[in-house]
Design a protein around this motif. Structure first.
Motif, PDB file in Angstrom:
ATOM      1  N   THR A   1       0.647  12.363   3.448  1.00 14.36           N
ATOM      2  CA  THR A   1       0.985  11.688   2.191  1.00 14.36           C
ATOM      3  C   THR A   1       2.071  12.445   1.437  1.00 14.36           C
ATOM      4  OG1 THR A   1      -0.898  12.798   1.113  1.00 14.36           O
ATOM      5  CG2 THR A   1      -1.264  10.559   1.944  1.00 14.36           C
ATOM      6  N   ASN A   2       2.013  13.768   1.450  1.00 12.24           N
ATOM      7  CA  ASN A   2       3.075  14.537   0.790  1.00 12.24           C
ATOM      8  C   ASN A   2       4.411  14.318   1.472  1.00 12.24           C
ATOM      9  OD1 ASN A   2       1.336  15.950  -1.132  1.00 12.24           O
ATOM     10  ND2 ASN A   2       2.848  17.591  -1.068  1.00 12.24           N
ATOM     11  N   THR A   3       4.422  14.376   2.807  1.00 10.21           N
ATOM     12  CA  THR A   3       5.671  14.184   3.546  1.00 10.21           C
ATOM     13  C   THR A   3       6.271  12.824   3.254  1.00 10.21           C
ATOM     14  OG1 THR A   3       4.963  15.675   5.306  1.00 10.21           O
ATOM     15  CG2 THR A   3       6.682  14.098   5.852  1.00 10.21           C
ATOM     16  N   GLU A   4       5.427  11.788   3.209  1.00  9.04           N
ATOM     17  CA  GLU A   4       5.931  10.439   2.963  1.00  9.04           C
ATOM     18  C   GLU A   4       6.527  10.313   1.568  1.00  9.04           C
ATOM     19  OE1 GLU A   4       6.846   6.364   3.075  1.00  9.04           O
ATOM     20  OE2 GLU A   4       6.632   7.921   4.616  1.00  9.04           O
ATOM     21  N   LEU A   5       5.868  10.835   0.569  1.00  7.69           N
ATOM     22  CA  LEU A   5       6.414  10.716  -0.786  1.00  7.69           C
ATOM     23  C   LEU A   5       7.650  11.579  -0.975  1.00  7.69           C
ATOM     24  CD1 LEU A   5       3.281  10.434  -3.121  1.00  7.69           C
ATOM     25  CD2 LEU A   5       4.731   8.633  -2.167  1.00  7.69           C
TER      26      LEU A   5
ATOM     27  N   THR B   1       2.345   2.557  -9.070  1.00  8.47           N
ATOM     28  CA  THR B   1       1.690   1.779  -8.027  1.00  8.47           C
ATOM     29  C   THR B   1       0.660   2.646  -7.310  1.00  8.47           C
ATOM     30  OG1 THR B   1       3.352   2.350  -6.350  1.00  8.47           O
ATOM     31  CG2 THR B   1       3.733   0.346  -7.631  1.00  8.47           C
ATOM     32  N   VAL B   2      -0.314   1.986  -6.685  1.00 10.68           N
ATOM     33  CA  VAL B   2      -1.329   2.641  -5.863  1.00 10.68           C
ATOM     34  C   VAL B   2      -1.242   2.056  -4.464  1.00 10.68           C
ATOM     35  CG1 VAL B   2      -3.772   3.166  -5.559  1.00 10.68           C
ATOM     36  CG2 VAL B   2      -2.838   2.889  -7.869  1.00 10.68           C
ATOM     37  N   GLU B   3      -1.158   2.921  -3.458  1.00  7.87           N
ATOM     38  CA  GLU B   3      -1.136   2.479  -2.068  1.00  7.87           C
ATOM     39  C   GLU B   3      -2.249   3.197  -1.307  1.00  7.87           C
ATOM     40  OE1 GLU B   3       2.657   2.682  -0.079  1.00  7.87           O
ATOM     41  OE2 GLU B   3       3.719   2.638  -1.997  1.00  7.87           O
ATOM     42  N   VAL B   4      -2.973   2.450  -0.495  1.00  8.55           N
ATOM     43  CA  VAL B   4      -4.004   3.022   0.365  1.00  8.55           C
ATOM     44  C   VAL B   4      -3.677   2.639   1.805  1.00  8.55           C
ATOM     45  CG1 VAL B   4      -6.457   3.157   0.907  1.00  8.55           C
ATOM     46  CG2 VAL B   4      -5.724   2.829  -1.469  1.00  8.55           C
ATOM     47  N   LEU B   5      -3.511   3.650   2.659  1.00  6.08           N
ATOM     48  CA  LEU B   5      -3.149   3.426   4.054  1.00  6.08           C
ATOM     49  C   LEU B   5      -4.253   3.925   4.973  1.00  6.08           C
ATOM     50  CD1 LEU B   5       0.574   4.625   3.963  1.00  6.08           C
ATOM     51  CD2 LEU B   5      -0.300   2.293   3.700  1.00  6.08           C
ATOM     52  N   PRO B   6      -4.509   3.224   6.078  1.00  9.36           N
ATOM     53  CA  PRO B   6      -5.524   3.717   7.013  1.00  9.36           C
ATOM     54  C   PRO B   6      -5.107   5.012   7.701  1.00  9.36           C
ATOM     55  CG  PRO B   6      -4.413   1.789   7.901  1.00  9.36           C
ATOM     56  CD  PRO B   6      -3.961   1.928   6.483  1.00  9.36           C
ATOM     57  N   GLU B   7      -3.806   5.198   7.922  1.00 11.32           N
ATOM     58  CA  GLU B   7      -3.333   6.421   8.582  1.00 11.32           C
ATOM     59  C   GLU B   7      -1.866   6.642   8.278  1.00 11.32           C
ATOM     60  OE1 GLU B   7      -3.049   8.552  13.007  1.00 11.32           O
ATOM     61  OE2 GLU B   7      -4.285   6.762  12.712  1.00 11.32           O
TER      62      GLU B   7
ATOM     63  N   LEU C   1      -0.483   7.722  -3.432  1.00 13.23           N
ATOM     64  CA  LEU C   1      -0.585   7.354  -2.020  1.00 13.23           C
ATOM     65  C   LEU C   1      -1.836   7.988  -1.437  1.00 13.23           C
ATOM     66  CD1 LEU C   1       0.677   5.960   0.446  1.00 13.23           C
ATOM     67  CD2 LEU C   1       1.966   8.072   0.866  1.00 13.23           C
ATOM     68  N   VAL C   2      -2.744   7.163  -0.943  1.00  8.97           N
ATOM     69  CA  VAL C   2      -4.010   7.610  -0.384  1.00  8.97           C
ATOM     70  C   VAL C   2      -4.020   7.295   1.103  1.00  8.97           C
ATOM     71  CG1 VAL C   2      -6.524   7.448  -0.543  1.00  8.97           C
ATOM     72  CG2 VAL C   2      -5.110   7.051  -2.582  1.00  8.97           C
ATOM     73  N   ALA C   3      -4.501   8.232   1.899  1.00  6.90           N
ATOM     74  CA  ALA C   3      -4.608   8.020   3.343  1.00  6.90           C
ATOM     75  C   ALA C   3      -6.037   8.287   3.792  1.00  6.90           C
ATOM     76  CB  ALA C   3      -3.642   8.922   4.103  1.00  6.90           C
ATOM     77  N   GLU C   4      -6.592   7.352   4.556  1.00  5.35           N
ATOM     78  CA  GLU C   4      -7.921   7.590   5.111  1.00  5.35           C
ATOM     79  C   GLU C   4      -7.865   8.605   6.246  1.00  5.35           C
ATOM     80  OE1 GLU C   4      -9.873   3.825   5.930  1.00  5.35           O
ATOM     81  OE2 GLU C   4     -10.661   3.949   3.889  1.00  5.35           O
ATOM     82  N   HIS C   5      -6.712   8.720   6.885  1.00  7.54           N
ATOM     83  CA  HIS C   5      -6.543   9.723   7.943  1.00  7.54           C
ATOM     84  C   HIS C   5      -5.098  10.183   7.955  1.00  7.54           C
ATOM     85  CE1 HIS C   5      -6.949  11.894  11.681  1.00  7.54           C
ATOM     86  NE2 HIS C   5      -6.000  11.172  12.231  1.00  7.54           N
TER      87      HIS C   5
END
Length: 253
Positions: free
Chosen positions: A31-35, A21-27, A49-53
């Motif tokens: 990302t490492n901590t979450e995964l 899956t691909v997830e893009v989050l505004p903030e 997991l991609v984060a804009e901030h």
């Protein structure tokens, strides 16, 4: 929020990683901590997991890493992973990124991308084990737009737009994602040795006098097949392979 090529990336990678899956989050905090949180809770499906901030981004040795939306590409890839030998994995990740982005990008052992002796990107590789199965989280932060250097930074920053003026974070991710996954799958069975010479060609330290954070000084001779840094010191040749050791070149500009 920028327009991200999530569907295109999913179509490229899903055949290689079932359940991807691909997830893009505004903030998010990191990302490492979450995964890593998800992996420890038993949620080990392959995820980009991609984060804009990031409000609490992390680099190697626990260093804080921060950027404003649009200034950088920050993402992490988590997946079940069981290589025969983990040695050299962060070097491989850096090499894949450099090859995907620009021929002039150099690699500073063990896991930074450099351009003109300035830091373009950093990598953080972490592993978790749940239920007898191992999991890897590969995080990367790449400077996209030039930013003002501050005294808090140990190394002056570089930005991808200095090399590729029209490059955006979504475009950089599109170049990187598939190449990274394919290389990780190859590494799982082959180890680092097949990539040693390609890393050597981009090695930013080879041939330079360097100092290590544990007090060693020597002439950098390149890396060995497992990714350890080879130094010629006054006491003879040594190998540096600790994840807790940092290296600084001289002269440092």
């Amino acid at each position: 929020m920028q327009v991200w090529p999530a569907e295109d990336i999913w179509q490229e990678i899903a055949p290689l990683l079932p359940g991807f899956t691909v997830e893009v989050l505004p903030e998010i905090d990191s990302t490492n901590t979450e995964l890593m949180r998800r992996a420890r809770a038993g949620r080990t499906e392959p995820t980009l997991l991609v984060a804009e901030h990031q409000s609490a981004g992390r680099g190697r040795q626990g260093r804080h890493w921060a950027s404003e939306p649009g200034d950088a590409l920050t993402f992490s890839l988590g997946m079940p992973y069981a290589p025969r030998d983990w040695s050299g994995l962060s070097l491989l990740v850096g090499l894949v990124a450099a090859q995907a982005l620009h021929p002039d990008i150099r690699l500073k052992w063990p896991n930074d991308l450099w351009w003109q002796d300035r830091k373009l990107a950093g990598i953080l590789v972490e592993a978790a084990s749940t239920g007898g199965h191992s999991h890897v989280v590969v995080g990367m932060g790449i400077n996209i737009r030039p930013v003002q250097a501050t005294q808090a930074l140990r190394t002056p920053p570089a930005a991808l737009q200095e090399l590729l003026p029209t490059m955006t974070a979504p475009q950089a991710l599109s170049l990187l994602a598939g190449a990274l996954v394919r290389a990780l799958l190859d590494f799982e069975t082959q180890g680092f040795a097949p990539w040693q010479h390609a890393f050597d060609a981009r090695d930013a330290l080879k041939g330079r006098t360097v100092w290590t954070s544990d007090g060693q000084q020597g002439h950098a001779l390149g890396i060995d097949p497992l990714g350890a840094l080879r130094l010629e010191t006054d006491r003879g040749p040594v190998q540096v392979n600790s994840a807790e050791v940092s290296v600084r070149p001289h002269p440092f500009v």
